[in-house]
Design an enzyme around this catalytic site. Structure first.
Site, mmCIF file in Angstrom:
data_model
loop_
_atom_site.group_PDB
_atom_site.id
_atom_site.type_symbol
_atom_site.label_atom_id
_atom_site.label_comp_id
_atom_site.label_asym_id
_atom_site.label_seq_id
_atom_site.Cartn_x
_atom_site.Cartn_y
_atom_site.Cartn_z
ATOM 1 N N ASP A 13 28.638 4.359 -4.097
ATOM 2 C CA ASP A 13 27.192 4.526 -4.062
ATOM 3 C C ASP A 13 26.631 3.692 -5.223
ATOM 4 O O ASP A 13 27.357 3.363 -6.167
ATOM 5 C CB ASP A 13 26.896 6.022 -4.235
ATOM 6 C CG ASP A 13 25.436 6.272 -4.497
ATOM 7 O OD1 ASP A 13 24.622 5.888 -3.651
ATOM 8 O OD2 ASP A 13 25.113 6.834 -5.555
ATOM 9 N N ASP A 15 22.818 3.820 -6.894
ATOM 10 C CA ASP A 15 21.947 4.480 -7.881
ATOM 11 C C ASP A 15 22.528 5.825 -8.300
ATOM 12 O O ASP A 15 22.822 6.673 -7.455
ATOM 13 C CB ASP A 15 20.557 4.680 -7.277
ATOM 14 C CG ASP A 15 19.923 3.348 -6.914
ATOM 15 O OD1 ASP A 15 19.515 2.631 -7.838
ATOM 16 O OD2 ASP A 15 19.871 3.021 -5.716
ATOM 17 N N ASP A 174 27.392 10.199 -6.116
ATOM 18 C CA ASP A 174 26.887 11.225 -7.035
ATOM 19 C C ASP A 174 26.065 12.300 -6.329
ATOM 20 O O ASP A 174 25.510 13.164 -7.008
ATOM 21 C CB ASP A 174 25.998 10.580 -8.113
ATOM 22 C CG ASP A 174 24.672 10.121 -7.553
ATOM 23 O OD1 ASP A 174 24.652 9.558 -6.450
ATOM 24 O OD2 ASP A 174 23.640 10.340 -8.218
#
Ligand code: PGA
Length: 247
Positions: A13, A15, A174
């Site tokens: 991922d 950001d 995240d």
């Protein structure tokens, strides 16, 4: 899973996983809102909205302002958001500690791609500014609503492009959409402890593999038994290059 045995490639991922981009996303959002004569939002508020891509971010901001904007107004905000992002992709944000070392260490072991809800041109600009683009075998951004995680479509496309089975592509993220996309695509997943959406994701999926630091992932890659030959990387790279030539 608790290590990289059987893993042939990693999808990260963007950001909140590779880059602490919240300050830049906040800047682009506020600049777009300002162009439209609307009030700004603070960093904590914007950070909590990150993860579903810019259209969802703009929708959150409009909702918080109590504005029911039409498609044209949303499109103008999005255009301004993109322009402000491209003008300063990583001005106040930063690459998370340990990510540069992780990429340098993994480079010869496993092919790496990015799978993000950011549209591809914006994702590439941020990755380029972060110095991470040369390490990557591909950048898969959500250019349509249907591609957005938790949809498995970007992960499936990444696995196809790399020529690996989904079960051998590890998704590292995240937030809950990362874990859900991985589950839907049949990919194993790891949840990082340093990102934006970790608590909610850990509560929703308590059995997910948790990574405390990027170093933990690197160590898993170089442990005996999890060591990947450089041949895998070379084979995957040439598969990607020949597929790219065919496109
Ligand atoms: O919300 C965004 O812009 C992108 O989010 P992601 O990189 O965590 O998928």
């Amino acid at each position: 899973m608790k290590d990289l045995r059987g893993i042939e490639a990693i999808a990260f991922d963007l950001d909140g996983t590779l880059v602490d981009s919240a300050p830049d996303i906040r800047h682009a959002l506020n600049a777009a809102l300002e162009d439209a004569g609307l009030e700004h939002f603070d960093l904590d508020t914007v950070r909590a909205w990150i993860g579903d891509g810019p259209d969802a971010l703009i929708a959150q901001a409009l909702c918080r302002h109590g504005i029911d904007a039409g498609d044209d107004a949303r499109a103008r905000l999005r255009q301004a958001f993109d322009a402000h992002t491209l003008a300063a992709p990583l001005r106040s944000g930063r690459v998370f500690d340990g990510i540069a070392e992780l990429f340098a260490g993994l480079r010869r072991r496993l092919p790496m791609v990015v799978v993000t809800n950011k549209p591809t041109p914006l994702a590439r600009a941020v990755l380029d500014a972060a110095g991470l683009l040369p390490f990557l075998a591909g950048v898969h951004g959500a250019d349509t609503v249907a591609q957005r995680k938790p949809s498995p479509s970007l992960l499936r496309a990444a696995a196809d492009r790399l020529g690996v089975a989904s079960a051998r592509l590890l998704m590292v993220g995240d937030a809950l959409p990362d874990l859900l996309a991985a589950e839907a695509a049949g990919c194993p997943a790891a949840l990082v402890a340093w990102g934006y959406g970790g608590h909610a994701a850990a509560n929703a999926m308590p059995r997910a593999w948790r990574l405390a630091t990027p170093q933990q992932l690197l160590l898993s890659a170089i442990e005996p038994g999890a060591r990947q030959s450089e041949e895998i990387v070379k084979t995957r790279r040439s598969t990607c290059q020949s597929q790219a030539r065919l496109r």
